[in-house]
Write a protein that holds these residues in place. Structure first.
Motif, PDB file in Angstrom:
ATOM      1  N   ASN A 610     -13.266 -12.933   5.301  1.00 42.78           N
ATOM      2  CA  ASN A 610     -14.391 -12.940   4.699  1.00 42.78           C
ATOM      3  C   ASN A 610     -15.042 -14.618   4.610  1.00 42.78           C
ATOM      4  O   ASN A 610     -15.831 -14.787   3.551  1.00 42.78           O
ATOM      5  N   SER A 647      -9.483 -11.203   9.099  1.00 43.41           N
ATOM      6  CA  SER A 647     -10.369 -10.015   8.964  1.00 43.41           C
ATOM      7  C   SER A 647     -11.724 -10.599   8.463  1.00 43.41           C
ATOM      8  O   SER A 647     -11.897 -11.403   7.580  1.00 43.41           O
ATOM      9  N   ASP A 648     -12.786 -10.032   8.746  1.00 44.45           N
ATOM     10  CA  ASP A 648     -14.183  -9.734   8.255  1.00 44.45           C
ATOM     11  C   ASP A 648     -14.487 -11.488   8.145  1.00 44.45           C
ATOM     12  O   ASP A 648     -15.731 -11.689   7.418  1.00 44.45           O
ATOM     13  N   GLY A 683     -12.690  -6.903  12.169  1.00 40.82           N
ATOM     14  CA  GLY A 683     -13.843  -7.040  10.986  1.00 40.82           C
ATOM     15  C   GLY A 683     -14.439  -8.389  11.201  1.00 40.82           C
ATOM     16  O   GLY A 683     -15.607  -8.464  10.365  1.00 40.82           O
ATOM     17  N   ASP A 728      -9.828  -1.811  16.904  1.00 42.16           N
ATOM     18  CA  ASP A 728     -11.061  -1.557  16.171  1.00 42.16           C
ATOM     19  C   ASP A 728     -10.417  -1.060  14.579  1.00 42.16           C
ATOM     20  O   ASP A 728     -10.893  -1.504  13.647  1.00 42.16           O
ATOM     21  N   ASP A 730     -10.139   0.698  11.597  1.00 43.74           N
ATOM     22  CA  ASP A 730     -11.734   1.267  10.592  1.00 43.74           C
ATOM     23  C   ASP A 730     -12.365   0.016  10.359  1.00 43.74           C
ATOM     24  O   ASP A 730     -13.303   0.159   9.466  1.00 43.74           O
ATOM     25  N   ASP A 731     -11.999  -1.173  10.672  1.00 39.05           N
ATOM     26  CA  ASP A 731     -13.066  -2.349  10.693  1.00 39.05           C
ATOM     27  C   ASP A 731     -13.141  -3.117  12.088  1.00 39.05           C
ATOM     28  O   ASP A 731     -12.608  -4.401  12.094  1.00 39.05           O
ATOM     29  N   ASN A 733     -14.009  -5.514  14.956  1.00 32.96           N
ATOM     30  CA  ASN A 733     -14.598  -6.998  15.218  1.00 32.96           C
ATOM     31  C   ASN A 733     -16.216  -6.732  15.856  1.00 32.96           C
ATOM     32  O   ASN A 733     -16.379  -5.901  16.717  1.00 32.96           O
TER      33      ASN A 733
END
Length: 996
Positions: A610, A647-648, A683, A728, A730-731, A733
């Motif tokens: 994040n 991630s994310d 993500g 992928d 469940d998140d 990119n």
């Protein structure tokens, strides 16, 4: 010129005195001996004697208060005992010291001595000017003057165990000006005004109770004590001036009496102690000025073991220590108000092991070394509004702890420390528990706060104006913590120096709202640090964001680090996670202008999530780098990282964003394995025109003592060791393209998803989604060209699907024909298809660049048009239905397949597939003979039947239904008629265009 005095020996029997003034001298025959005159005189009388100097062998007794006088200056070498009301000497009368002992002895209480002058011109040993008897109290001595001839063991006034008020005395040439017997606890002793010049002690108070000294001037010879409080109790000393003694005003070190009250004292030239309070209780010093002579180890105000001292507006200068408390003092600490301490070489104020000390508004200046305020072993210390200048340490505890230490509950508020001393600290605490530090400003090449072995330290608003040290690591820092726990630092800043915050073998630290810029090493440094949180901070233009390592294997691995919600701008390097640092979260940070963001070399259990990251790619560097640079502190022989998740995050710029392995094959680390488990990348948002992931040859292969963790097999055409897992799950990119990444394997393009690049090696694979396919369809009619079909005939064509990539079409892709009215499906067959209704579903995937198995369609003509016409069918090929999607890459989640280039639009019979936006459709045409209309009766005989009749079939559609074919009825009729007249069979076919 006056005549010289004659020295008269044996004056005991000489008749030279009378009762009365000098002007009333009687005749010689009426003269008396001096003792006779003293005996004869009534209280208040004047006893006169002839001018000369007289030597008495016997002690003279003064039974009543009288005045001695002579017409001219004369000296009585005598010892007098005052047994009555007192004695006054006129200005012309001096008492010469005739023998060792007291010139005047007072044996009666309440006696008054006025104007007594004692001289020692002959250097008699051990003289005393005035001495009180043991029980003499309430004596008043006014204007006493003495010159003791600089004899050792000489005294101006010896009060013994008696008491007196001494007013305006002028005593010189003595060892001691005023002395009280050491054991005397007498009350009522007062010395008011006057001057005392003494070799050893100006005024010595013994064990007197509540003595009073005011407005005296005491001068020494660089030894002894100016005012010796000794074991006195509750002395009141006001406005004394004490000069040139080793100790200015001092109690015996062991004295546990009630401490003195000293007001407006001036002590200068003290070379040992300016004011010393021994072990007294409750002393109060108000506005003293104490100036030393820069002697080593000297002390301005020596509290020693005194308890409950109040120091109010003291001024101390030119000592080694300004205020000093012995380490053995465990009593109530001093209350120090507005002290001004300057030019001290070792320390401004020290607190020993006291409890509850309070220092308010101190201004303390050193000479470049030492400690401004040394809390030593003290506890429950409160320091506020301090200005400390030019010390190595502004406020600090001593460097060792004894078993009795009780260093709890420190409160340090509004502290301003300024120094140019290298290696300096503003505040240094050792072994404290529960310290609160608020509003510190430090201008120095050292550290704002240093903690050693502390527990629960809260620091807030720490502002460091930093400077470089003699090396890159010895400059300024906000905080350095060693072997400490439970540290909280909020709202702090530094603008230059070596570090922002530095931790060594410390646990449970929280840093919030730190502003770190321009440091030469790291904004955040931790070796063997655990449970560290850094948030809400701004790190700008530093050499690096941070470095987390292990001190030694025995010190433990740095672990449980949470760096979140920070802004990092323009730092040269990012955060290093080395030597096995574990359980790190780097989240919700905004990062820009750095060569890299996080480097794991090695690290375990790292989550980078994040964050918003903006940077321009640099050769062989990436936002997140995993490299086997250093040996794992917990696993000898291992250099591999594990459990790293990216991630994310939102990335802006060119990348590379994630890099695993050693770019330079010639370096020692290139022979080591980089990861024992794949780096998980999910993500994230990658710019389409960037390199997202890059691997190198040693990503998952190479020397390492730690075993690799098995990776679940991915459903890929290429198999091999996996370095990065970017599937992928469940998140997914965001690769900057609906078709996801653009993949290169060993430098060759293997998947052109038009998105961010994945640059992988056969020996260091990256698992990433390849979701896009490009399906097209070709239809081909069978049978001779020009065939005209009749009712009941079978029309056959084949449908062939093609996959133009960039990935294989998963099993489940399907072909569906759309049939016109007037026909019925007889069969639809092809290898590897399962047919349900009008849809044939493929059981196998369709590789890139491959054609699918032909699908053969047979339809029967069930009804004929009213006239010969062209009939049309369409067909389309579909990717697997979303509802039928499966896990194609082994990540445990269903994967969708996308046709991004000319995606399918399901056609109808009105669709011209040559002109449609998709390549997934195709169409076919054939000619069907029409029904010959029933002729209108004419007179002519009927000829042979020349109509085109449909035979068989169950479809009873009329000619009006031909409109459903999409071909105008009139055109079909004309075409059919022409074909019939020509007697030929037409088969019309147009193949769907095909593009790869």
């Amino acid at each position: 010129m006056p005549a010289l005095n004659i020295v008269v020996p044996n004056a005991d029997t000489v008749k030279m005195a009378w009762v009365g003034p000098t002007s009333r001298r009687p005749k010689d025959a009426s003269l008396l001996t001096l003792q006779s005159a003293l005996n004869l005189a009534a209280a208040g009388d004047t006893v006169s004697f002839d001018v000369d100097d007289y030597i008495f062998a016997k002690r003279l007794t003064v039974p009543r208060r009288v005045e001695l006088t002579a017409a001219r200056p004369s000296t009585l070498f005598a010892q007098l005992t005052v047994t009555g009301g007192g004695l006054s000497d006129a200005a012309n009368v001096m008492l010469g010291v005739s023998a060792t002992g007291a010139a005047v002895t007072v044996s009666s209480s309440d006696a008054v001595l006025d104007g007594i002058t004692v001289v020692n011109p002959n250097g008699v040993l051990r003289p005393t000017g005035i001495q009180l008897g043991a029980t003499a109290t309430g004596v008043i001595i006014n204007d006493f003057q003495m010159d003791g001839g600089d004899q050792a063991s000489s005294y101006g006034v010896n009060l013994t165990t008696g008491s007196a008020t001494i007013n305006d005395a002028n005593v010189a040439g003595v060892a001691t000006g005023v002395v009280v017997t050491a054991a005397s606890t007498a009350t009522g002793i007062a010395v008011v005004g006057g001057k005392f010049s003494a070799q050893n002690v100006g005024i010595a108070l013994g064990a007197a109770s509540s003595p009073t000294i005011s407005s005296v001037t005491v001068t020494g010879t660089a030894t002894g004590t100016g005012i010796d409080l000794a074991n006195s109790s509750a002395a009141h000393i006001t406005s004394p001036v004490v000069t040139d003694f080793a100790r200015g005003i001092a109690a015996t070190p062991t004295s546990t009496a009630t401490g003195p009250t000293i007001t407006d004292a001036t002590v200068t030239g003290a070379n040992r102690e300016g004011i010393a309070l021994g072990s007294t209780t409750g002393a109060t010093l108000t506005t003293p000025t104490v100036i030393g002579d820069d002697t080593a180890q000297s002390i301005g105000i020596q509290l020693y073991r005194a308890s409950g001292v109040t120091l109010n507006r003291i001024t101390v200068s030119r000592f080694a220590y300004g205020v000093y408390t012995n380490i053995a003092d465990t009593g109530t600490g001093p209350n120090v108000i507005s002290p001004v301490v300057s030019a001290v070489s070792l320390g401004g104020i020290t607190l020993g092991s006291t409890q509850g000390a309070t220092i308010t508004r101190p201004h303390i200046t050193g000479t470049g070394s030492g400690t401004g305020i040394n809390t030593m072993n003290a506890g429950r210390v409160t320091i506020s509004d301090a200005l400390v200048t030019n010390f190595t340490n502004g406020i600090a505890a001593q460097s060792n702890i004894d078993p009795t230490s009780d260093r709890v509950n420190y409160s340090l508020t509004n502290i301003d420390v300024r120094t140019a001393t290298t290696g300096s600290t503003a505040i240094s605490l050792l072994g404290t528990v529960n310290a609160t530090i608020t509003n510190v400003t430090a201008d120095m090449p050292g550290t704002g706060i240093v903690l050693h072995e502390t527990t629960t330290t809260k620091a807030e608003h720490i502002i460091v104006t930093g400077h470089a040290g003699v090396s890159s690591t010895t400059g300024a820092a906000i905080l350095r913590a060693y072997d400490s726990t439970a540290i909280t630092v909020n709202d702090s800043s530094i603008d230059a120096g070596s570090y922002g915050v530095f931790f060594s073998s410390s646990d449970n630290a929280t840093i919030t709202d730190a502003r770190v810029s321009g440091v030469s090493e790291y904004a955040l440094y931790g070796r063997s640090v655990s449970h560290l949180s850094v948030s809400g901070s701004t790190l700008t233009n530093n050499a690096a964001v941070g470095n987390l390592v292990v001190t030694t294997a025995g010190s433990g691995i740095s672990h449980d680090i949470n760096i979140h919600d920070n802004t990092m701008t323009g730092n040269t390097r990012g955060l290093n996670l080395y030597t096995g640092t574990s359980n790190v979260t780097f989240a919700h940070n905004t990062v820009s202008g750095q060569r890299y963001v996080v480097s794991a070399a090695p690290a375990h259990g790292v989550t980078i999530a994040n964050n918003t990251i903006t940077q321009t790619g640099a050769t062989d560097e990436a936002a997140v780098m995993v490299t086997p640079l250093y040996e794992d502190g917990d696993h000898p022989g291992s250099y591999s990282s594990s459990g790293i998740t990216v991630s994310d995050n939102v990335f802006h710029g060119d990348g590379t964003w994630v890099q695993v392995g050693s770019p330079d094959a010639s370096t020692p680390d290139a022979a080591r394995r980089t990861v024992s488990t794949p780096v998980l990348v999910i993500g994230n948002t990658f710019p389409g025109a960037s390199t997202a992931i890059r691997t190198f040859a040693n990503a998952v292969e190479g020397e390492d003592s730690a075993a690799a963790v098995a990776v679940a097999a991915a459903r890929r055409a290429v198999t091999g060791p996996v370095a990065v897992d970017a599937r992928d799950y469940d998140d997914p990119n965001d690769w900057g393209s609906p078709c996801r990444a653009t993949g290169y394997l060993d430098g060759e393009l293997v998947y052109d998803g038009q998105g961010a690049i994945v640059d992988e090696l056969t020996d260091a694979l990256v698992l990433y989604p390849t979701n896009c396919i490009t399906l097209s369809l070709v239809e081909a009619l069978t049978g001779p060209t020009g065939t005209v079909y009749h009712v009941g005939d079978i029309v056959t064509w084949t449908l062939t699907a093609h996959n133009g990539g960039p990935r294989s079409a998963p099993a489940g892709w399907s072909i569906t024909p759309v049939l016109p009215t007037g026909v019925t499906l007889e069969s639809m067959t092809g290898a590897g298809y399962s047919v349900t209704g009008l849809t044939a579903v493929a059981a196998e995937e369709l590789p890139v660049g491959a054609d699918g198995p032909p699908l053969t369609v047979h339809v029967r003509i069930m009804s004929a048009p009213s006239a010969t016409a062209t009939s049309k069918n369409v067909a389309y090929v579909s990717p697997p239905a979303a509802a039928d999607a499966t896990d194609t890459d082994g990540d445990g989640y269903v994967d969708s397949t996308l046709e991004y280039v000319k995606p399918l639009v399901i056609p109808t019979l009105t669709t011209d597939t040559d002109q449609s936006v998709t390549d997934n459709d195709a169409q076919g045409f054939w000619t069907v003979a029409g029904v010959t209309p029933t002729p209108t009766p004419t007179p002519a005989a009927a000829g042979p039947d020349d109509s085109l009749a449909f035979t068989g079939g169950v479809d009873s559609a009329t000619a009006s239904s031909l409109a459903d074919t999409g071909v105008p009825v009139a055109a079909l009729a004309v075409a059919a008629l022409a074909a019939a007249l020509a007697g030929t069979l037409l088969i019309a076919y147009r193949a769907r265009r095909h593009s790869s």
